[in-house]
Design a protein around this motif. Structure first.
Motif, PDB file in Angstrom:
ATOM      1  N   MET A  72     -12.555  -5.989 -12.928  1.00 20.29           N
ATOM      2  CA  MET A  72     -12.873  -5.777 -14.060  1.00 20.29           C
ATOM      3  C   MET A  72     -13.875  -5.248 -12.771  1.00 20.29           C
ATOM      4  N   ALA A  73     -14.417  -5.330 -11.784  1.00 23.43           N
ATOM      5  CA  ALA A  73     -15.568  -4.333 -11.402  1.00 23.43           C
ATOM      6  C   ALA A  73     -14.995  -3.024 -11.175  1.00 23.43           C
ATOM      7  N   THR A  74     -13.883  -3.222 -10.418  1.00 24.98           N
ATOM      8  CA  THR A  74     -13.047  -1.647 -10.897  1.00 24.98           C
ATOM      9  C   THR A  74     -12.974  -0.932 -11.687  1.00 24.98           C
ATOM     10  N   GLU A  75     -12.676  -1.913 -12.863  1.00 21.49           N
ATOM     11  CA  GLU A  75     -11.634  -1.189 -13.784  1.00 21.49           C
ATOM     12  C   GLU A  75     -13.350   0.231 -14.502  1.00 21.49           C
ATOM     13  N   ASP A 129       0.543  -0.709   0.227  1.00 17.36           N
ATOM     14  CA  ASP A 129      -0.245   0.152  -0.216  1.00 17.36           C
ATOM     15  C   ASP A 129       0.906   1.556   0.287  1.00 17.36           C
ATOM     16  N   SER A 130       2.157   1.248   0.536  1.00 21.81           N
ATOM     17  CA  SER A 130       3.109   2.264   0.008  1.00 21.81           C
ATOM     18  C   SER A 130       2.961   2.467  -0.707  1.00 21.81           C
ATOM     19  N   LYS A 131       3.669   1.768  -1.511  1.00 22.19           N
ATOM     20  CA  LYS A 131       4.357   1.347  -2.754  1.00 22.19           C
ATOM     21  C   LYS A 131       4.035   1.845  -3.993  1.00 22.19           C
ATOM     22  N   VAL A 132       2.047   0.782  -4.322  1.00 19.50           N
ATOM     23  CA  VAL A 132       1.362   1.103  -5.274  1.00 19.50           C
ATOM     24  C   VAL A 132       0.084   1.810  -4.925  1.00 19.50           C
ATOM     25  N   SER A 133      -0.519   2.172  -5.752  1.00 17.65           N
ATOM     26  CA  SER A 133      -2.300   1.970  -5.667  1.00 17.65           C
ATOM     27  C   SER A 133      -2.626   1.578  -7.373  1.00 17.65           C
ATOM     28  N   LEU A 134      -4.084   1.807  -7.599  1.00 25.37           N
ATOM     29  CA  LEU A 134      -4.395   2.643  -8.872  1.00 25.37           C
ATOM     30  C   LEU A 134      -4.379   3.880  -9.798  1.00 25.37           C
ATOM     31  N   PRO A 135      -4.369   3.209 -10.413  1.00 22.97           N
ATOM     32  CA  PRO A 135      -4.155   4.144 -11.669  1.00 22.97           C
ATOM     33  C   PRO A 135      -5.594   5.599 -11.389  1.00 22.97           C
ATOM     34  N   GLN A 136      -5.003   6.631 -11.034  1.00 23.23           N
ATOM     35  CA  GLN A 136      -6.259   7.599 -11.236  1.00 23.23           C
ATOM     36  C   GLN A 136      -7.565   7.200 -11.933  1.00 23.23           C
ATOM     37  N   ALA A 137      -7.445   6.603 -12.856  1.00 23.78           N
ATOM     38  CA  ALA A 137      -9.067   6.631 -13.867  1.00 23.78           C
ATOM     39  C   ALA A 137      -9.770   5.422 -12.818  1.00 23.78           C
ATOM     40  N   TRP A 138      -8.973   4.924 -12.191  1.00 25.87           N
ATOM     41  CA  TRP A 138      -9.879   3.643 -11.675  1.00 25.87           C
ATOM     42  C   TRP A 138      -9.922   3.911 -10.037  1.00 25.87           C
ATOM     43  N   GLY A 139      -9.654   5.314  -9.487  1.00 23.19           N
ATOM     44  CA  GLY A 139      -9.815   6.073  -8.354  1.00 23.19           C
ATOM     45  C   GLY A 139      -8.252   6.336  -7.353  1.00 23.19           C
ATOM     46  N   GLY A 171      -7.234   4.299  -5.532  1.00 20.05           N
ATOM     47  CA  GLY A 171      -7.540   3.465  -4.153  1.00 20.05           C
ATOM     48  C   GLY A 171      -6.364   2.590  -4.253  1.00 20.05           C
ATOM     49  N   PRO A 172      -6.124   1.674  -3.088  1.00 27.76           N
ATOM     50  CA  PRO A 172      -5.489   0.640  -2.590  1.00 27.76           C
ATOM     51  C   PRO A 172      -5.188  -0.676  -3.424  1.00 27.76           C
ATOM     52  N   ILE A 173      -4.588  -1.388  -3.863  1.00 26.95           N
ATOM     53  CA  ILE A 173      -4.723  -2.464  -5.442  1.00 26.95           C
ATOM     54  C   ILE A 173      -6.386  -3.582  -4.337  1.00 26.95           C
ATOM     55  N   PRO A 174      -6.815  -4.431  -4.972  1.00 25.20           N
ATOM     56  CA  PRO A 174      -7.499  -5.099  -4.385  1.00 25.20           C
ATOM     57  C   PRO A 174      -5.886  -6.246  -4.565  1.00 25.20           C
ATOM     58  N   VAL A 175      -6.495  -6.476  -2.951  1.00 21.83           N
ATOM     59  CA  VAL A 175      -5.910  -7.985  -1.818  1.00 21.83           C
ATOM     60  C   VAL A 175      -5.934  -9.214  -1.576  1.00 21.83           C
ATOM     61  N   ILE A 176      -5.981 -10.521  -2.186  1.00 18.23           N
ATOM     62  CA  ILE A 176      -6.142 -11.528  -1.552  1.00 18.23           C
ATOM     63  C   ILE A 176      -5.345 -12.446  -0.271  1.00 18.23           C
ATOM     64  N   LEU A 177      -5.540 -12.891   0.141  1.00 19.08           N
ATOM     65  CA  LEU A 177      -5.296 -13.597   0.916  1.00 19.08           C
ATOM     66  C   LEU A 177      -5.715 -14.938   1.200  1.00 19.08           C
ATOM     67  N   LEU A 178      -4.676 -15.561   0.642  1.00 19.37           N
ATOM     68  CA  LEU A 178      -4.386 -17.280   0.492  1.00 19.37           C
ATOM     69  C   LEU A 178      -3.719 -17.766   1.533  1.00 19.37           C
ATOM     70  N   ALA A 179      -4.452 -18.680   2.209  1.00 20.48           N
ATOM     71  CA  ALA A 179      -3.874 -19.521   3.541  1.00 20.48           C
ATOM     72  C   ALA A 179      -3.502 -20.858   2.643  1.00 20.48           C
ATOM     73  N   ASN A 180      -2.471 -20.429   2.292  1.00 18.64           N
ATOM     74  CA  ASN A 180      -1.823 -21.986   2.016  1.00 18.64           C
ATOM     75  C   ASN A 180      -1.099 -23.413   2.925  1.00 18.64           C
ATOM     76  N   LYS A 181      -0.823 -24.583   2.286  1.00 19.08           N
ATOM     77  CA  LYS A 181      -0.913 -25.958   2.484  1.00 19.08           C
ATOM     78  C   LYS A 181      -1.882 -26.079   3.573  1.00 19.08           C
ATOM     79  N   THR A 182      -2.995 -26.124   3.336  1.00 14.71           N
ATOM     80  CA  THR A 182      -4.112 -26.811   4.000  1.00 14.71           C
ATOM     81  C   THR A 182      -4.388 -28.159   4.356  1.00 14.71           C
ATOM     82  N   ASP A 183      -3.658 -28.713   2.978  1.00 16.09           N
ATOM     83  CA  ASP A 183      -3.032 -29.696   3.770  1.00 16.09           C
ATOM     84  C   ASP A 183      -2.498 -30.305   4.497  1.00 16.09           C
TER      85      ASP A 183
END
Ligand code: GTP
Ligand code: MG
Length: 178
Positions: free
Chosen positions: A175-178, A112-122, A124-136
């Motif tokens: 796609m919803a943000t753009e 969040d301190s180094k990248v944000s969405l283009p002005q044309a997209w508002g 704001g912070p870029i969308p992020v998803i958290l992956l909790a990996n190795k659930t096996d």
């Protein structure tokens, strides 16, 4: 819907995959793009790239340029360069190692301190998803709380669990943000 559209829309999106060393970033990408998995660990040096082409709808093709950033890069000076013009990110932690979960907030803050969405997209912070990996490898009892502002998916690159779903969810957000 016209099954033979005359005009195909094409989109190219840069997506970051970040998180601590050995959490499974490269494995998730290899599973997602090539549907392969190996238990051998070869740590990423710097950054790797992969391209995933998705037929999103009959008249829409999406190219995801995946930037597989080495876990050790959190301590380097290059992330600002790598993050440039990314429109979304996957943050990965390893459910068997709590320290990698603690690092999630550091990765998010770095992002969040180094990248944000283009002005044309508002802008704001870029969308992020958290992956909790190795659930096996996880025993049923141990779960962790989500940091705020992130949707969480429990994944396994080994068992091919939830990776497609997470990518689809992230793409829907973009796609919803753009
Ligand atoms: P760096 O490039 O060093 O930052 O690591 P990385 O996040 O790319 O991790 P990588 O994908 O190389 O995986 C590290 C180790 O974890 C490898 O031995 C993988 O086989 C293993 N691994 C990754 N995902 C899973 C998973 O879902 N389940 C299991 N059991 N092992 C996994
Ligand atoms: Mg890697």
């Amino acid at each position: 819907d016209n099954p033979y559209p005359t005009e195909i829309r094409e989109y190219l999106y840069k997506i970051l995959v970040i998180g601590d060393l050995g959490t499974g970033k490269t494995s998730i990408i290899k599973r997602y793009v090539h549907n392969i998995f190996s238990l051998n660990y070869k740590s990423t040096i710097g950054v790797d790239f992969a391209l995933k082409v998705i037929q999103w709808s009959p008249d829409t093709v999406v190219r995801l340029q995946l930037w597989d950033i080495a876990g050790q890069e959190r301590f380097g000076n290059m992330t600002r360069v790598y993050y440039k013009e990314a429109v979304a990110a996957l943050v990965v932690y390893d459910v068997t190692r709590p320290k990698t979960f603690e690092a999630v907030t550091k990765w998010k803050a770095d992002l969040d301190s180094k990248v944000s969405l283009p002005q044309a997209w508002g802008g704001g912070p870029i969308p992020v998803i958290l992956l909790a990996n190795k659930t096996d490898l996880q025993d049923e009892a141990s779960t962790s709380l989500d940091p705020a502002e992130m949707e969480k998916f429990a994944t396994s690159a080994k068992d091919n669990n939830n990776i497609e779903d997470a990518a689809r969810f992230l793409l829907t957000e973009i796609m919803a943000t753009e």
